[in-house]
Design an enzyme around this catalytic site. Structure first.
Site, short mmCIF file in Angstrom:
data_model
loop_
_atom_site.label_atom_id
_atom_site.label_comp_id
_atom_site.label_asym_id
_atom_site.label_seq_id
_atom_site.Cartn_x
_atom_site.Cartn_y
_atom_site.Cartn_z
N ARG A 69 0.92 -1.19 0.14
CA ARG A 69 -0.09 0.10 0.00
C ARG A 69 0.67 1.28 -0.22
O ARG A 69 0.44 2.38 -0.44
CB ARG A 69 -1.06 0.00 1.10
CG ARG A 69 -1.98 -1.01 1.29
CD ARG A 69 -2.79 -1.20 0.14
NE ARG A 69 -3.83 -2.27 0.19
CZ ARG A 69 -4.49 -2.92 -0.84
NH1 ARG A 69 -4.08 -2.69 -1.93
NH2 ARG A 69 -5.38 -3.92 -0.41
N HIS A 184 -2.91 -10.68 -13.68
CA HIS A 184 -4.27 -10.88 -12.81
C HIS A 184 -5.25 -11.08 -13.88
O HIS A 184 -5.53 -10.32 -15.03
CB HIS A 184 -4.64 -9.68 -12.04
CG HIS A 184 -5.90 -9.41 -11.78
ND1 HIS A 184 -6.28 -9.24 -10.38
CD2 HIS A 184 -7.21 -9.36 -12.33
CE1 HIS A 184 -7.60 -9.18 -10.27
NE2 HIS A 184 -8.36 -9.23 -11.62
N HIS A 237 -3.51 -15.80 -7.89
CA HIS A 237 -4.53 -16.50 -7.66
C HIS A 237 -5.36 -17.23 -8.36
O HIS A 237 -6.77 -16.88 -8.58
CB HIS A 237 -5.22 -15.07 -7.09
CG HIS A 237 -5.48 -13.78 -7.71
ND1 HIS A 237 -5.91 -13.83 -9.01
CD2 HIS A 237 -5.12 -12.60 -7.27
CE1 HIS A 237 -5.89 -12.70 -9.54
NE2 HIS A 237 -5.35 -11.78 -8.36
N ASP A 311 -1.70 -12.84 -1.44
CA ASP A 311 -2.52 -11.80 -2.00
C ASP A 311 -2.92 -10.83 -0.77
O ASP A 311 -3.96 -10.59 -0.64
CB ASP A 311 -3.62 -12.31 -2.60
CG ASP A 311 -4.26 -11.10 -3.49
OD1 ASP A 311 -4.09 -10.14 -3.39
OD2 ASP A 311 -5.53 -11.61 -4.30
N HIS A 315 -7.20 -3.48 4.19
CA HIS A 315 -7.95 -2.17 4.09
C HIS A 315 -8.05 -1.90 5.32
O HIS A 315 -7.98 -2.75 6.16
CB HIS A 315 -9.42 -2.56 3.28
CG HIS A 315 -9.08 -3.08 1.79
ND1 HIS A 315 -8.69 -2.22 0.91
CD2 HIS A 315 -9.41 -4.18 1.35
CE1 HIS A 315 -8.52 -2.84 -0.03
NE2 HIS A 315 -8.95 -3.94 -0.04
N PHE A 329 -12.30 -5.05 -2.22
CA PHE A 329 -12.00 -6.66 -2.37
C PHE A 329 -10.81 -6.74 -1.58
O PHE A 329 -9.90 -5.72 -1.69
CB PHE A 329 -12.01 -6.99 -3.64
CG PHE A 329 -12.90 -6.98 -4.56
CD1 PHE A 329 -13.73 -8.18 -4.76
CD2 PHE A 329 -13.10 -6.03 -5.70
CE1 PHE A 329 -14.91 -8.01 -5.54
CE2 PHE A 329 -14.30 -5.87 -6.58
CZ PHE A 329 -15.20 -7.04 -6.39
N GLY A 330 -10.53 -7.86 -0.94
CA GLY A 330 -9.20 -8.12 -0.27
C GLY A 330 -9.20 -8.80 0.88
O GLY A 330 -10.35 -8.55 1.78
ZN LIG Z 1 -5.13 -9.89 -8.41
#
Ligand SMILES: [Zn+2]
Length: 437
Positions: A69, A184, A237, A311, A315, A329-330
């Site tokens: 990040r 991705h 992923h 991954d 957040h 997402f995450g």
């Molecule tokens: Zn990804």
């Protein structure tokens, strides 16, 4: 990282290193930042000794899929907090993605990440730079400069490269600059607006679906284009049964393709979610069907998916504390990945411990070209993880060093944990406690 001024002797543990075919009790001596000796009965009076009696000593773990990040999104995570989470989880090296606040799509940003990691990081950080400028699928990033600045691979992860023609050109430049490209895989025409995997639960909850085919079409496209150009490709992923088959087929054809699975895709499936979806399970690609999870495990078992990666996608609590369709997402994974792997793949009988070490250290180090890492061969970097395979523990995000606590594993009972992380010959984590330089 500064090497430990004193040699370090890891005494009496079971050393497991598939690169030298070792699964036996031995001492490991680290000196001047390198592995100096691996044998029984090493005596080194000058060394600091760590008793590894009932423990397993393995090459330092490598997570090749981490979102740190920083720069720009430091309220979610920083290089300082992310590398501390890595050390707690047993990782001595991590590779971080380019979709930060200020994108890692230029020389200065790569240099910034490396410099901050050097000053504030607790483990080795290897930046993955963007393939396209601003990860916007419009122009190609300055790949030769990114190479010179120290980027280890290229990826627009977070999103696919949206235009196949641009991707084809970018792959040619990536090949000429000597890069691994990380995909991705997603055809956004088949996932646009989607928030959960397609299926009865999505219908019941009235939420927009992400089709399995979105990932599968993306996987096929990226493999075909990479193969036609002749550039090595790694698929992030992998979450569907057909994606596993596509990768398996590509590898059997001899293409230079590798792929990874995440713990949330091999531990969770839709049958474990309720129709009142929890944003902590919202991730892209999404949690899929039981047969997809079984296929991912089979892919890990037969080596189609030779890498396990987290991954790790932190957040803030406020961001995740929204209705499901609006939450980002995450899932964070650095501090649970080893435990989930040992419990749900090794204890469950899908992988041997040595195979887990390959997927968590040897293979990601090799794929990223991290010279001297992912091995305890004499002369390698002194990066070592020491694991207590018998330790039972309960996941509690209150213990996390990561700023992110967004994950669905709270309260899970796991068996196996990293008890020491050694980076460049220096102990940075001992029995869960971080040791600052
Ligand atoms: Zn990804």
């Amino acid at each position: 990282m500064k090497p430990n001024p004193r040699p370090l002797l890891l005494k009496g543990g079971t050393v497991v290193d598939p690169t030298i075919g070792l699964f036996a009790r031995a001492d490991v001596l680290l000196r001047d930042g390198l592995v100096a000796a691996v044998e029984r009965g090493i005596a080194e009076p000058a060394a600091e000794v760590v008793d590894c009696g009932d423990l397993f000593v393995v090459p330092g773990l490598v997570d090749m899929h981490v979102h740190l990040r920083e720069p720009g999104l430091e309220d979610k995570e920083t290089i300082a907090t992310g590398t501390r989470a890595a050390a707690r989880g047993g990782f001595t090296s991590i590779a971080c993605k380019a979709n930060t606040g200020q994108f890692v799509d230029n020389e200065a940003a790569v240099e910034y990440v490396r410099a901050i990691a050097e000053i504030r990081g607790l483990v080795n950080v290897f930046p993955i730079a963007a393939l396209t400028k601003g990860l916007a699928s419009v122009g190609i990033a300055p790949l030769r400069e990114l190479r010179a600045a120290g980027a280890v691979a290229l990826s627009d992860d977070g999103h696919p490269v949206r235009r196949a023609g641009l991707l084809l050109n970018a792959l040619r430049y990536a090949r000429d600059a000597g890069f691994l490209v990380i995909s991705h895989a997603e055809e956004e025409a088949l996932s646009e607006g989607g928030v959960v995997s397609a299926g009865p639960l999505a219908v019941e909850a009235g939420l927009e679906p992400i089709l399995h085919e979105a990932e599968e079409v993306g996987t096929v496209r990226d493999i075909i284009l990479a193969a036609s150009v002749g550039v090595p490709l790694h698929v992030d992923h992998v979450s569907t049964a057909r994606s596993v088959q596509i990768v398996r087929h590509a590898k059997r054809r001899g293409l230079d393709v590798t792929a990874e699975a995440t713990p949330h895709h091999f531990c969770l499936d839709q049958s474990m979610l309720s129709e009142r979806f929890d944003p902590k399970t919202k991730v892209n690609p999404p949690i899929r069907d039981p047969e997809d999870r079984r296929a991912v495990i089979e892919g890990l078992r037969d080596g189609t998916l030779e890498i396990i990666a987290s991954d790790h996608a932190p957040h803030t609590e406020a961001e995740k504390d929204q209705p499901y369709q609006y939450a980002p997402f995450g899932i964070v994974g650095l501090e649970t990945m080893l435990g989930l792997t040992l419990t749900h793949l090794v204890e469950a009988g899908h992988l041997s411990f040595g195979e887990a070490v390959e997927r968590l250290s040897v293979n990601p180090a090799r794929r990223l070209g991290l010279a001297g890492r992912g091995s305890l061969r004499v002369g390698s970097m002194a990066d070592v993880t020491v694991i207590d395979r018998g330790e039972r523990w309960r996941v509690d995000p209150k213990d996390f060093a990561s700023k992110g606590i967004n994950m669905p594993f709270t309260g899970w009972e796991l068996t196996g944990r990293a008890v020491y992380a050694v980076v460049g010959g220096r102990v940075v984590m001992a029995e869960g406690e971080l040791i600052e330089g």
